[in-house]
Design a protein around this motif. Structure first.
Motif, short mmCIF file in Angstrom:
data_model
loop_
_atom_site.label_atom_id
_atom_site.label_comp_id
_atom_site.label_asym_id
_atom_site.label_seq_id
_atom_site.Cartn_x
_atom_site.Cartn_y
_atom_site.Cartn_z
N ASP A 1 -10.77 -2.15 -2.55
CA ASP A 1 -10.72 -0.98 -3.43
C ASP A 1 -9.39 -0.86 -4.17
OD1 ASP A 1 -13.32 -0.11 -3.09
OD2 ASP A 1 -12.85 1.21 -1.40
N VAL A 2 -8.29 -1.12 -3.46
CA VAL A 2 -6.98 -1.05 -4.12
C VAL A 2 -6.88 -2.17 -5.15
CG1 VAL A 2 -4.47 -1.22 -3.79
CG2 VAL A 2 -5.83 0.18 -2.23
N LYS A 3 -7.46 -3.32 -4.82
CA LYS A 3 -7.44 -4.45 -5.76
C LYS A 3 -8.25 -4.12 -7.02
CE LYS A 3 -7.94 -9.43 -5.52
NZ LYS A 3 -8.61 -10.51 -4.82
N GLU A 4 -9.45 -3.56 -6.83
CA GLU A 4 -10.33 -3.31 -7.97
C GLU A 4 -10.00 -2.01 -8.72
OE1 GLU A 4 -14.49 -3.73 -7.11
OE2 GLU A 4 -15.10 -3.02 -9.10
N TYR A 5 -9.71 -0.94 -7.97
CA TYR A 5 -9.53 0.38 -8.60
C TYR A 5 -8.09 0.90 -8.55
CZ TYR A 5 -14.61 0.34 -8.08
OH TYR A 5 -15.93 -0.01 -8.13
N GLY A 6 -7.25 0.23 -7.75
CA GLY A 6 -5.88 0.70 -7.60
C GLY A 6 -5.74 1.79 -6.56
N SER A 7 -6.84 2.10 -5.87
CA SER A 7 -6.80 3.18 -4.88
C SER A 7 -7.86 2.97 -3.83
CB SER A 7 -7.05 4.52 -5.59
OG SER A 7 -7.30 5.54 -4.64
N CYS A 8 -7.60 3.47 -2.62
CA CYS A 8 -8.64 3.45 -1.59
C CYS A 8 -9.63 4.58 -1.90
CB CYS A 8 -8.04 3.59 -0.19
SG CYS A 8 -7.53 5.26 0.28
N VAL B 1 -2.62 3.81 -2.51
CA VAL B 1 -2.81 3.36 -3.89
C VAL B 1 -1.83 2.23 -4.18
CG1 VAL B 1 -3.55 5.68 -4.64
CG2 VAL B 1 -1.15 5.01 -4.90
N SER B 2 -2.01 1.60 -5.32
CA SER B 2 -1.06 0.57 -5.74
C SER B 2 0.07 1.25 -6.51
CB SER B 2 -1.76 -0.45 -6.63
OG SER B 2 -2.15 0.16 -7.85
N GLN B 3 1.15 0.52 -6.69
CA GLN B 3 2.26 1.05 -7.47
C GLN B 3 1.81 1.34 -8.91
OE1 GLN B 3 5.65 -1.46 -6.85
NE2 GLN B 3 7.00 0.32 -6.70
N ASP B 4 0.96 0.46 -9.44
CA ASP B 4 0.45 0.64 -10.81
C ASP B 4 -0.35 1.93 -10.94
OD1 ASP B 4 1.59 -1.60 -11.82
OD2 ASP B 4 -0.22 -2.85 -11.75
N TRP B 5 -1.12 2.25 -9.93
CA TRP B 5 -1.93 3.49 -9.94
C TRP B 5 -1.00 4.70 -9.97
CZ3 TRP B 5 -3.16 8.04 -7.44
CH2 TRP B 5 -4.45 8.55 -7.62
N ASN B 6 0.03 4.66 -9.08
CA ASN B 6 0.97 5.79 -9.02
C ASN B 6 1.75 5.96 -10.32
OD1 ASN B 6 0.79 7.31 -6.70
ND2 ASN B 6 2.23 6.05 -5.52
N GLU B 7 2.00 4.84 -11.00
CA GLU B 7 2.80 4.93 -12.22
C GLU B 7 1.93 5.04 -13.47
OE1 GLU B 7 5.62 1.71 -11.83
OE2 GLU B 7 6.41 2.63 -9.99
N TYR C 1 0.86 -1.19 0.00
CA TYR C 1 0.00 0.00 0.00
C TYR C 1 0.89 1.23 0.00
CZ TYR C 1 -3.69 -3.30 0.97
OH TYR C 1 -4.56 -4.35 0.88
N PHE C 2 0.85 1.96 -1.10
CA PHE C 2 1.72 3.13 -1.27
C PHE C 2 0.90 4.39 -1.10
CE2 PHE C 2 3.53 -0.45 -3.40
CZ PHE C 2 4.89 -0.35 -3.15
N PHE C 3 1.56 5.45 -0.61
CA PHE C 3 0.88 6.73 -0.58
C PHE C 3 0.76 7.25 -2.02
CE2 PHE C 3 2.19 7.57 4.01
CZ PHE C 3 0.89 7.41 4.47
N ASN C 4 -0.35 7.91 -2.30
CA ASN C 4 -0.55 8.62 -3.55
C ASN C 4 0.69 9.49 -3.81
OD1 ASN C 4 -1.45 10.52 -5.50
ND2 ASN C 4 -3.53 10.45 -4.71
N LYS C 5 1.16 9.49 -5.06
CA LYS C 5 2.39 10.26 -5.36
C LYS C 5 2.16 11.78 -5.23
CE LYS C 5 1.53 10.35 -10.27
NZ LYS C 5 1.68 9.67 -11.51
N ASN C 6 0.89 12.19 -5.20
CA ASN C 6 0.58 13.61 -4.96
C ASN C 6 0.71 13.87 -3.45
OD1 ASN C 6 -0.62 16.08 -4.48
ND2 ASN C 6 -2.30 15.76 -5.94
N LYS C 7 1.90 14.28 -3.05
CA LYS C 7 2.19 14.38 -1.61
C LYS C 7 1.34 15.45 -0.92
CE LYS C 7 5.85 14.11 1.78
NZ LYS C 7 7.26 14.20 2.10
N GLU C 8 1.01 16.50 -1.65
CA GLU C 8 0.18 17.56 -1.07
C GLU C 8 -1.19 16.99 -0.69
OE1 GLU C 8 -0.15 20.93 -3.69
OE2 GLU C 8 -1.73 21.79 -2.42
#
Lengths: 110, 83
Positions: free
Chosen positions: A72-79, A85-91, A19-26
Motif C-alpha cells: 500500500d505504501v508502495k502503490e498509494y504512499g500510505s497504509c 506513509v512515505s516521505q513523498d506522501w507527507n510532503e 515508514y513515516f508517521f502521517n504528519k497529522n499527529k492528531e
C-alpha cells in the motif's frame, strides 16, 4: 503505555525502514490510542481500521504493521489507515488518495 | 426528501470517525452501528448485512439512498448527498 510513548517507540523503529508517521499527529495519536485499545481487548495490536476476529491466527495478517502496508505504501504512499506513509506522501508529492482494502475478502472472519 | 443514510463502522476506526464527523458537521441525519462492539447473533446478522452491500466487508460502509460508498470518500459522499 500512552499513545505518546508508543509514538516515540515506533517512530525510532519504523522511520529507518522508510515508514513515516502521517504528519497529522492528531490523526496518528488517535490511531495509536485505538491500537492500545485493541491490545487490551485482544492481546495484540490488531489494525483498528479492520474488524478483528479476536483470534491471533486469523488476525495475524492485520496485526500492525499489517502485511499489506508494504504494497500500500508502495502503490498509494500510505497504509490503509493513513498511519504509516512515505516521505513523498507527507510532503505532498503524491496525491493523498483513498487507500482501498487490499486484504482478500476470504481472509476476513465471518 | 432527505436521503436515508446508514453507516456501518468500527469504534476504533479513524476513517469511520472522520466519516461520522463529516455527516454530523453537514447536519446529515444518519443511523450508525459499531460492528466491533456487537457480539454473538447480533454481530453475525449485521456482518451478513454489511457483506450484502460490500463483499469486502470493510469499514466504513456507507449507504446513502440506493448508493453504496466504501470508505470515507468525501467527494463521492458529497455527490450522493447533493451537498
Amino acid at each position: 503505555m500512552t499513545p505518546e510513548e508508543l509514538y516515540e517507540m515506533l517512530k525510532k523503529v519504523q522511520e529507518p525502514n522508510g515508514y513515516f508517521f502521517n504528519k497529522n499527529k492528531e490523526w496518528v495519536l488517535t490511531i495509536l490510542k485505538d491500537l492500545l485499545i485493541n491490545k487490551e481487548r485482544y492481546g495484540y495490536m490488531c489494525c483498528p481500521c479492520r474488524l478483528a476476529a479476536g483470534n491471533r491466527e486469523k488476525d495475524r495478517d492485520i496485526m500492525c504493521p499489517c502485511v499489506y502496508r508494504e504494497a500500500d505504501v508502495k502503490e498509494y504512499g500510505s497504509c490503509y489507515c493513513n498511519l504509516y506513509v512515505s516521505q513523498d506522501w507527507n510532503e505532498g508529492r503524491v496525491e493523498n488518495q483513498y487507500v482501498p482494502e487490499r486484504r482478500p475478502p476470504d481472509k476476513a472472519f465471518l | 426528501m432527505p436521503h436515508k443514510v446508514k453507516i456501518f463502522t468500527l469504534s476504533t476506526c479513524s476513517h469511520c470517525k472522520a466519516a461520522k464527523k463529516f455527516l454530523a458537521d453537514n447536519n446529515i441525519e444518519f443511523d450508525s452501528v459499531d460492528v466491533d462492539l456487537l457480539a454473538g447473533k447480533e454481530r453475525e446478522d449485521i456482518i451478513e448485512e454489511v457483506v450484502k452491500f460490500n463483499p469486502n466487508r470493510s469499514f466504513p460502509t456507507i449507504i446513502i439512498g440506493d448508493k453504496i460508498i466504501i470508505g470515507f470518500q468525501e467527494k463521492t459522499i458529497r455527490e450522493a448527498l447533493n451537498i
